[in-house]
Scaffold this active site. Structure first.
Site, mmCIF file in Angstrom:
data_model
loop_
_atom_site.group_PDB
_atom_site.id
_atom_site.type_symbol
_atom_site.label_atom_id
_atom_site.label_comp_id
_atom_site.label_asym_id
_atom_site.label_seq_id
_atom_site.Cartn_x
_atom_site.Cartn_y
_atom_site.Cartn_z
ATOM 1 N N CYS A 45 1.273 -1.953 0.291
ATOM 2 C CA CYS A 45 -0.332 0.014 -0.028
ATOM 3 C C CYS A 45 0.363 1.026 -0.205
ATOM 4 O O CYS A 45 1.799 1.109 -1.550
ATOM 5 C CB CYS A 45 -0.667 0.387 1.338
ATOM 6 S SG CYS A 45 -2.160 1.035 0.715
ATOM 7 N N HIS A 92 -3.630 -5.568 0.965
ATOM 8 C CA HIS A 92 -2.814 -5.878 1.913
ATOM 9 C C HIS A 92 -3.675 -6.691 2.703
ATOM 10 O O HIS A 92 -4.698 -8.144 2.904
ATOM 11 C CB HIS A 92 -3.901 -4.891 3.210
ATOM 12 C CG HIS A 92 -3.860 -3.041 3.617
ATOM 13 N ND1 HIS A 92 -2.615 -3.068 3.644
ATOM 14 C CD2 HIS A 92 -4.629 -2.141 3.158
ATOM 15 C CE1 HIS A 92 -2.579 -1.102 3.408
ATOM 16 N NE2 HIS A 92 -3.168 -0.995 2.849
ATOM 17 N N GLU A 131 -2.261 -8.627 4.910
ATOM 18 C CA GLU A 131 -1.910 -8.494 5.981
ATOM 19 C C GLU A 131 -3.358 -8.439 6.902
ATOM 20 O O GLU A 131 -3.808 -8.201 8.228
ATOM 21 C CB GLU A 131 -1.169 -7.577 6.492
ATOM 22 C CG GLU A 131 -0.922 -5.940 6.945
ATOM 23 C CD GLU A 131 -1.570 -5.444 5.031
ATOM 24 O OE1 GLU A 131 -0.991 -4.338 5.157
ATOM 25 O OE2 GLU A 131 -0.957 -5.829 4.576
#
Length: 225
Positions: A94, A172, A174
């Site tokens: 990002c 993302h 994560e």
């Protein structure tokens, strides 16, 4: 193998108690890969002395824009160039994706097409992966030598490989559903209501976080000696 995590921002206070900071999320994503981790909060002007303090590097997301006049940003961009020159693997996600592109000669803008929030599908060539997104800024011009390895109709440059040692990713891997829910609750003021409603409805959707985490780990492991 030590992974150096550079944090150009912190997770919202409202979710940090339960989910940790961005570095914690990446440590969970990359767990079981025989990595150790050390983090530097570059957003607070805490930097490593140089690329040799880790075997490979990862730059997290941030609520900041790479085109904003933050005093720590020029130093982070210089560190990006030093890591690239060192040959050590570097992964950006990002904001990390964007700042690497900018540091190496690309261009990032607040995208006129608006926001991507919640689960999105990305074409990686060999597979379509569902991953959570939360961004309006995008890379709009590639740095020299960049190869596009993932895209969709909204985000043309969703993942890049630059040279032999740089991998950057706009979505993302994560971010869990819990993190997206926290962002909806605490950082969605500027996001159109229809997108927020769809993201909330899609919170239970399956994502391919583990698969992209595995690919990231394989890339980072190129730095093992």
């Amino acid at each position: 193998m030590r992974i150096g995590i550079l944090q150009p921002g912190h997770a919202p206070d409202e979710v940090r108690g339960d989910l940790g900071d961005y570095a914690d999320m990446f440590e969970r994503l990359l767990a079981g890969q025989d990595f150790s981790f050390r983090r530097w909060d570059v957003v607070d002007n805490i930097f490593p002395e140089g690329p040799d303090e880790a075997d490979a590097w990862l730059i997290t997301g941030s609520r900041h824009g790479v085109y904003e006049p933050h005093p720590w940003l020029p130093r982070l961009e210089e560190l990006v160039r030093e890591i690239v020159a060192s040959g050590k693997p570097l992964v950006g996600v990002c904001f990390g994706h964007q700042v690497i592109a900018q540091a190496l000669g690309g261009k990032v803008e607040k995208f006129a097409g608006g926001w991507a929030v919640g689960p999105q599908d990305y074409d990686f060539g060999d597979a379509r992966l569902a991953l959570n997104a939360w961004h309006q800024d995008q890379v709009v011009e590639l740095p020299p030598g960049a190869q596009v390895i993932a895209s969709n109709d909204f985000c043309r440059y969703a993942a890049l490989v630059i040279g032999e040692n740089v991998l950057t990713i706009q979505p993302h891997p994560e971010f869990t559903a819990e993190m997206i829910a926290g962002l909806i609750d605490h950082r969605a003021a500027k996001v159109p209501e229809a997108l927020v409603a769809k993201a909330r409805a899609d919170l239970g959707s399956k994502t391919d976080n583990a698969e992209l985490g595995r690919r990231m780990a394989d890339f980072l492991r190129k730095g093992a000696k």
